[in-house]
Write a protein that holds these residues in place. Structure first.
Motif, PDB file in Angstrom:
ATOM      1  N   GLU A 234       5.393  -1.393  -5.647  1.00 41.98           N
ATOM      2  CA  GLU A 234       6.586  -0.618  -5.684  1.00 41.98           C
ATOM      3  C   GLU A 234       6.919  -0.377  -7.042  1.00 41.98           C
ATOM      4  N   ALA A 281      11.563   6.990  -0.902  1.00 38.15           N
ATOM      5  CA  ALA A 281      11.702   5.685  -0.585  1.00 38.15           C
ATOM      6  C   ALA A 281      12.909   5.194  -0.545  1.00 38.15           C
ATOM      7  N   ASN A 405       7.169   4.851   2.888  1.00 41.28           N
ATOM      8  CA  ASN A 405       6.433   4.303   3.699  1.00 41.28           C
ATOM      9  C   ASN A 405       6.824   4.642   5.222  1.00 41.28           C
ATOM     10  N   LYS A 407       6.120   4.847   9.470  1.00 36.21           N
ATOM     11  CA  LYS A 407       5.281   4.415  10.375  1.00 36.21           C
ATOM     12  C   LYS A 407       5.613   4.682  11.810  1.00 36.21           C
ATOM     13  N   ARG A 435       1.199   8.586  -0.676  1.00 35.37           N
ATOM     14  CA  ARG A 435       1.094   7.083  -0.234  1.00 35.37           C
ATOM     15  C   ARG A 435       0.014   7.093   0.687  1.00 35.37           C
ATOM     16  N   LEU A 437      -0.791   6.796   3.904  1.00 38.14           N
ATOM     17  CA  LEU A 437      -0.502   6.514   5.189  1.00 38.14           C
ATOM     18  C   LEU A 437      -1.400   7.036   6.500  1.00 38.14           C
TER      19      LEU A 437
END
Length: 720
Positions: A234, A281, A405, A407, A435, A437
């Motif tokens: 991060e 983010a 991030n 999901k 990123r 993913l």
């Protein structure tokens, strides 16, 4: 309505009828949820359901409940589009109360927040005893929890239904909040109907996704502790050099990914390309990126409209909630964040000549205005943290840049902002991830489709489209194979004889255009086009010649000439040569002291390969004829166009005896709007007096005027 929408509506109405007859109201047995994938007409389904439910004699009211992020005004606009005045919206809890007490207000659209406030202030109210249908939109979101429990506890005689494109199951439920309201079935009951993203893509109701993974961080070796690794990553993610690199990549590839060389009509205006959202983010990262974009745009002397929006979120850092609920609580932001947001809104105010700020009401109006300008493609890039990643629909949006991030349901919701159908140029939703993913994407697609869903939801690889692939026992030729066939069967300079050969060429070149439209979004395609630009233009000229031959005497707006021929005119238009490019070539010709005739050949080929510029061919040639060593190309072109336009329009007015003032006003409005309206009363106002009883004379006169003005309009469109 489509069959799957009718089926969803019928199942809700059946559940209402059955549960009413058996008096099972007051429990979740009286409800259920509809899994209706994002972008496939969920609002229309809910509207028809609300309308039919409200017409049942034993139902007193239907409440359509949205989350604040969607805003009831958006739903109200959609409902009004279906049937003006069919529903009631409200701007305050006080108005909501009046509507709940009004027997004539049968369908009420409200936010869950306003409904929560009403219940808190009215512990006892007659409406709780009435027979109510509650329909929750986007029921995978904040309806879980205290507000949901309070609402269903207050109403004594109700049915409750939820619509969602991404249900919450045990596998993708977070660990926080009420353990009895974590999943969609827990909150709403049985699944009544399913229409997944697989169904929607197969039916052509939404687009698949194309995903790039751009690696921007190399992980250090020998870090075994997972928490240390997460902190280290991060920290690297927000490093200034990485922010610079990602911003630079976006600006370098912005035109390519959003297809800024493509043109289409949007609400009567000629628009170039699509727009995009950048999901980051956190608020600090949004601030860093916004600042860096402004810096690099100024450095590059580039004009892109970049905006940002964010607000306070109580659980922004909760790793279990991919898209935390984000309201409009700007007063809870820390001073640095709020001051920054205030400055970013000031930039927006200056760009669009508006007046918003971070105060409660003006911030909500900023959200509304920004939403509208995104839909109108007036904003090129919108930087967000969570806002606009669910419940926001814009057909002009084709690209999502991701430095966040994501999901499961949050990932699919965010990706689905890009896959609304617009035209044949937009064939997929473009996702660029900074990123890794990939695993999260595969898991999300499997959860909301099935384990084989990836082949439908995601586009194939660059290699597949370029070199071909086998599917269901058949070979699908790639771009390289099609180009080889084109060059061998239809060599340039050799006429294509016979209708069958011409149709085969049209099909082949159309397939090449479709593949090229996909391949241009891949970074690997640059430099691997095989055909030179000039040769491609020559083939395109042949294609347009055939289009004009086949459409002669027919409706030229139709691309389907007959059952076996389809012209990809939208794809031709999206790779249009514009007048700026032609003027650049004219300037080069001027710099050669008007001696380099190869430049004139290049101009002729470029103009011939363009549907838009063909109507201007005579005008361009006439201008080139008078170019000499003293010509100031750009300035003299503007003067030349203005003089020729006035000369041509005056000739039409005189020849057709049109009313001069009305005609000039009509023409000016047409150029302003980007379209010439030949129906309605405006065209009649410019015509000379003709007796309505003179047989077909008036109609013939009107048609003659329309044809001349349309040719004039096409000739000067884009030049004035």
């Amino acid at each position: 309505m489509r069959p799957y929408q009718i089926a969803a509506t019928e199942r809700i109405l059946n559940r209402i009828e059955i549960s009413t007859n058996y008096k099972k109201t007051g429990t979740v047995e009286a409800g259920g949820y509809i899994w209706h994938t994002t972008g496939s007409g969920k609002t229309l389904t809910s509207f028809k359901t609300a309308q039919l439910a409200a017409s049942l004699p034993y139902i007193d009211k239907v409440l359509f409940v949205v989350d604040r992020k969607d805003l009831d005004y958006q739903t109200m606009k959609e409902y009004d589009r279906f049937e003006k005045g069919a529903a009631n919206s409200n701007t305050s809890t006080k108005i909501l109360q009046k509507q709940l007490e009004d027997p004539n207000a049968k369908i009420i659209i409200t936010t869950i927040q306003k409904l929560d406030v009403f219940i808190s202030k009215n512990k006892t109210h007659d409406v709780y005893k009435q027979h109510i249908v509650l329909i929750f939109d986007e029921c995978h979101r904040s309806q879980f929890g205290k507000m949901h429990r309070k609402i269903v506890k207050a109403f004594k005689n109700y049915h409750i239904f939820g619509f969602t494109g991404t249900p919450i199951f045990a596998v993708n439920a977070g660990s926080g909040g009420d353990p009895l309201l974590r999943t969609t079935p827990q909150a709403f009951g049985d699944k009544l109907h399913t229409y997944t993203i697989i169904d929607a893509i197969n039916d052509g109701n939404v687009l698949p996704f194309r995903i790039d993974y751009v690696n921007t961080v190399k992980e250090k070796d020998n870090i075994n502790d997972s928490k240390v690794r997460a902190i280290d990553i991060e920290k690297a993610m927000s490093a200034p050099e990485r922010i610079r690199e990602v911003t630079s990549y976006i600006l370098d590839h912005f035109d390519q990914k959003t297809k800024r060389n493509s043109f289409y009509s949007l609400k009567g205006q000629r628009v170039a390309g699509f727009n995009s959202i950048f999901a980051v983010a956190s608020i600090p990262m949004a601030m860093k990126y916004y600042t860096e974009f402004k810096r690099q745009l100024a450095e590059r002397k580039r004009n892109l409209t970049v905006a940002t929006i964010f607000s306070f979120s109580t659980n922004e850092d909760d790793p279990e909630d991919a898209l935390p609920d984000e309201g409009f609580e700007t007063d809870k932001l820390d001073k640095t964040s709020r001051d920054f947001l205030e400055a970013a809104i000031a930039d927006y105010n200056q760009t669009f000549n508006v007046n918003f700020d971070t105060s409660a009401e003006k911030f909500q109006n900023y959200y509304k205005d920004l939403s509208l300008r995104m839909k109108n493609r007036e904003v090129d890039l919108l930087i967000v943290v969570n806002m606009f990643l669910t419940g926001f629909d814009a057909t002009t949006l084709n690209t999502l840049w991701v430095d966040k991030n994501l999901k499961q349901h949050g990932l699919l919701q965010a990706f689905s902002r890009t896959n609304r159908i617009l035209n044949s140029v937009k064939t997929f939703g473009n996702i660029i991830c900074f990123r890794d993913l990939k695993q999260a994407t595969d898991e999300a697609i499997a959860l909301f489709g099935d384990k084989e869903a990836g082949g439908i939801v995601l586009l194939k690889t660059y290699n597949d489209y370029y070199n071909g692939y086998d599917e269901d026992g058949k070979h699908k030729p790639g771009y390289a194979e099609l180009i080889a066939t084109l060059q061998s069967q239809y060599p340039l300079g050799k006429a294509i004889i016979g209708e069958d050969a011409q149709k085969d060429f049209i099909r082949l070149f159309g397939a090449i255009l479709r593949l090229k439209n996909i391949l241009t979004a891949f970074d690997d395609f640059a430099g691997n086009e095989i055909l030179s630009e000039r040769n491609f233009q020559d083939y395109q000229s042949i294609y347009i010649d055939l289009y004009q031959d086949f459409t002669k005497g027919k409706n030229a707006d139709k691309e389907n000439i007959n059952d076996d021929i389809v012209f990809e005119i939208e794809l031709i238009k999206q790779i249009e040569v514009n007048i700026d490019y032609i003027l650049m070539l004219v300037a080069k010709y001027h710099e050669s002291n008007c001696t380099d005739k190869s430049i004139l050949v290049a101009i002729d080929k470029a103009v011939s390969s363009s549907i838009e510029l063909r109507s201007k061919k005579e005008l361009i040639a006439k201008f080139i004829e008078q170019v000499n060593t003293s010509t100031q190309v750009d300035d003299d072109w503007r003067i030349f166009v203005a003089e020729q336009k006035e000369k041509d329009l005056s000739a039409i007015i005189e020849a057709e005896k049109l009313k001069p003032e009305e005609t000039r006003k009509f023409v000016a409005g047409s150029f302003r709007d980007g379209t010439m309206k030949t129906t309605g009363t405006d065209i009649d106002k410019i015509l000379p007096p003709v007796s309505r009883f003179s047989g077909g004379g008036r109609a013939a006169k009107k048609q003659s005027v329309i044809e001349k003005l349309m040719a004039f309009f096409e000739k000067y469109l884009g030049l004035v």
